[in-house]
Design an enzyme around this catalytic site. Sequence first.
Site, short mmCIF file in Angstrom:
data_model
loop_
_atom_site.label_atom_id
_atom_site.label_comp_id
_atom_site.label_asym_id
_atom_site.label_seq_id
_atom_site.Cartn_x
_atom_site.Cartn_y
_atom_site.Cartn_z
N LEU A 1 17.39 3.13 -7.73
CA LEU A 1 18.84 3.11 -7.47
C LEU A 1 19.43 4.52 -7.47
O LEU A 1 20.64 4.67 -7.47
CB LEU A 1 19.56 2.26 -8.52
CG LEU A 1 19.30 0.75 -8.50
CD1 LEU A 1 20.13 0.06 -9.56
CD2 LEU A 1 19.58 0.16 -7.13
N ASP B 1 -16.96 9.99 2.55
CA ASP B 1 -15.98 10.49 3.51
C ASP B 1 -16.71 11.36 4.53
O ASP B 1 -17.73 12.00 4.21
CB ASP B 1 -14.90 11.31 2.80
CG ASP B 1 -13.61 11.41 3.60
OD1 ASP B 1 -12.63 10.74 3.25
OD2 ASP B 1 -13.61 12.15 4.62
N ARG C 1 4.31 14.64 3.13
CA ARG C 1 4.38 13.78 4.31
C ARG C 1 5.74 13.08 4.39
O ARG C 1 6.15 12.41 3.45
CB ARG C 1 3.24 12.75 4.27
CG ARG C 1 1.89 13.35 4.61
CD ARG C 1 0.77 12.35 4.45
NE ARG C 1 0.48 12.06 3.05
CZ ARG C 1 -0.49 11.24 2.64
NH1 ARG C 1 -1.25 10.63 3.53
NH2 ARG C 1 -0.69 11.06 1.35
N VAL D 1 -5.63 7.18 -1.71
CA VAL D 1 -5.89 5.86 -2.28
C VAL D 1 -7.34 5.73 -2.70
O VAL D 1 -7.66 5.28 -3.81
CB VAL D 1 -5.51 4.75 -1.28
CG1 VAL D 1 -5.98 3.39 -1.78
CG2 VAL D 1 -4.02 4.74 -1.03
N THR E 1 -3.58 -0.14 3.52
CA THR E 1 -2.42 -0.94 3.92
C THR E 1 -2.57 -1.30 5.40
O THR E 1 -2.62 -0.40 6.25
CB THR E 1 -1.13 -0.15 3.70
OG1 THR E 1 -1.03 0.19 2.31
CG2 THR E 1 0.09 -0.97 4.10
N CYS F 1 3.79 6.29 2.44
CA CYS F 1 3.82 4.82 2.50
C CYS F 1 5.06 4.25 3.15
O CYS F 1 4.98 3.58 4.18
CB CYS F 1 3.67 4.24 1.09
SG CYS F 1 2.08 4.57 0.33
N LEU G 1 0.27 1.97 -5.83
CA LEU G 1 0.28 3.21 -6.59
C LEU G 1 1.49 4.05 -6.22
O LEU G 1 1.76 4.28 -5.04
CB LEU G 1 -0.99 4.02 -6.32
CG LEU G 1 -2.33 3.31 -6.55
CD1 LEU G 1 -3.49 4.23 -6.19
CD2 LEU G 1 -2.44 2.83 -7.99
#
Length: 439
Positions: free
Chosen positions: A256, A30, A333, A11, A121, A266, A156
């Site tokens: 769908l 970082d 992940r 992100v 998040t 996420c 995203l």
Amino acid sequence: MNISMFGAGYVGLVSGVCFSEFGNRVTLIDVDTERIEMLKSGHSPVYEFGLESCLQRNIRTGRLCFSTDVRQGILQADVIFIAVGTPPAQNGSADLHAICEVAETIGMHMNGYKLIVNKSTVPVGTARQVADIIREQLNKRGAEFDFDMASNPEFLREGRAMEDFMKPQRVLIGTDSELARAALLDVYRPLVYKEVPFVFTDMHTAEMAKYASNAFLAVKITFMNEMANLCEKLGANVQQVAEAMGIDSRIGPEYLNAGPGFGGSCFPKDIHALAGVGRATKTPMRLLEATMEANEAQKQRMVDKIQNRMGVVLGKQIAVLGLTFKPETDDMREAPAIHIVEALAKKGARIRVFDPQGMPNARQVFSALGNQIEYAADVYEAVAGCDATVLLTEWEQFAKLNLTRVKESMCGRNFFDFRNVFKRKTMEDLGFEYEGIGV
């Protein structure tokens, strides 16, 4: 604007690069020295279409740089974005350890007014928690600096993240401050000119809206997977069911497609966290609890489908095409492939895998499987001499396979198409024993 982006993960990296493309001066910060050095050299540690070229372009213009110096990053910034990870804790709730650490660091080094924006998040109330931590650190220093807080969740889609950031369906900003609102409109100025919808809420609502969006999409995917399973029992075609449903404007055609279950960084994490909040507040999220259970069952159902058709898989050579949780990313992940490959290996199958972008991550994820797994250089090497082929990720190059060559290369005829990429009649006419989902 001078922006410091704390966190050069997925992100933070995409957001930082795109903000620099908007004309802002961005420093990505970082603690991972190896990651920062890689970025300085103009290379992205994650695969995302268009990311690396945009990164290199903005390094050349001088608008984008990288650092491990957290103090300098705070001192030079007008706006500080927090985009560090919020992995699931043991109880499924979001682990806010990294966010709290950044908040403490900001409070320790602030030298004037700052706008602090949460992009990670996070559970409802986290922005307030961050503000409290910063104030506590300022009080310890005996310092008095004003600051504003805002929540600006990202929406995203991996594989389309650059497009989603540059051409979003909406930008969500939660804040009580008019100064923060004006500053963020300045940060996003090119999108304002393009008349992208901006949704302004309070911080609690913005935090909840991010979780609610991901949870709803996870439920939608799981619903269609369960419909696909029912279609198989009753002789209906889930693809045609989805087409009929998707025309309805109240439903829409996206998400769908039946498959082996959802994964990624996420959806699993966020619905676990939101369900955990429900349990903690004695407000059961029964639909989310059922979604999590159904998603795990869907992965196992794919293993059962393979074994039911093949009988004993002990000693059988099985090719697995696609390992990432979706196409156009290298992210594995929570990918369904992890459960499926490990379960087949546990039953004694020998696995040969190929993914266009996921192979480096696959070698780490499946390291414990030892000589039970092989890593092919391409699709045709993967299927050569195999008793069965299992397609788990709908990469475009798989849809363009030379199926005759695949059939001739295999020693068996079983083809498990768990993304419904191919038509049953086409595959059966070529001589495959075809198995899709709900078709």
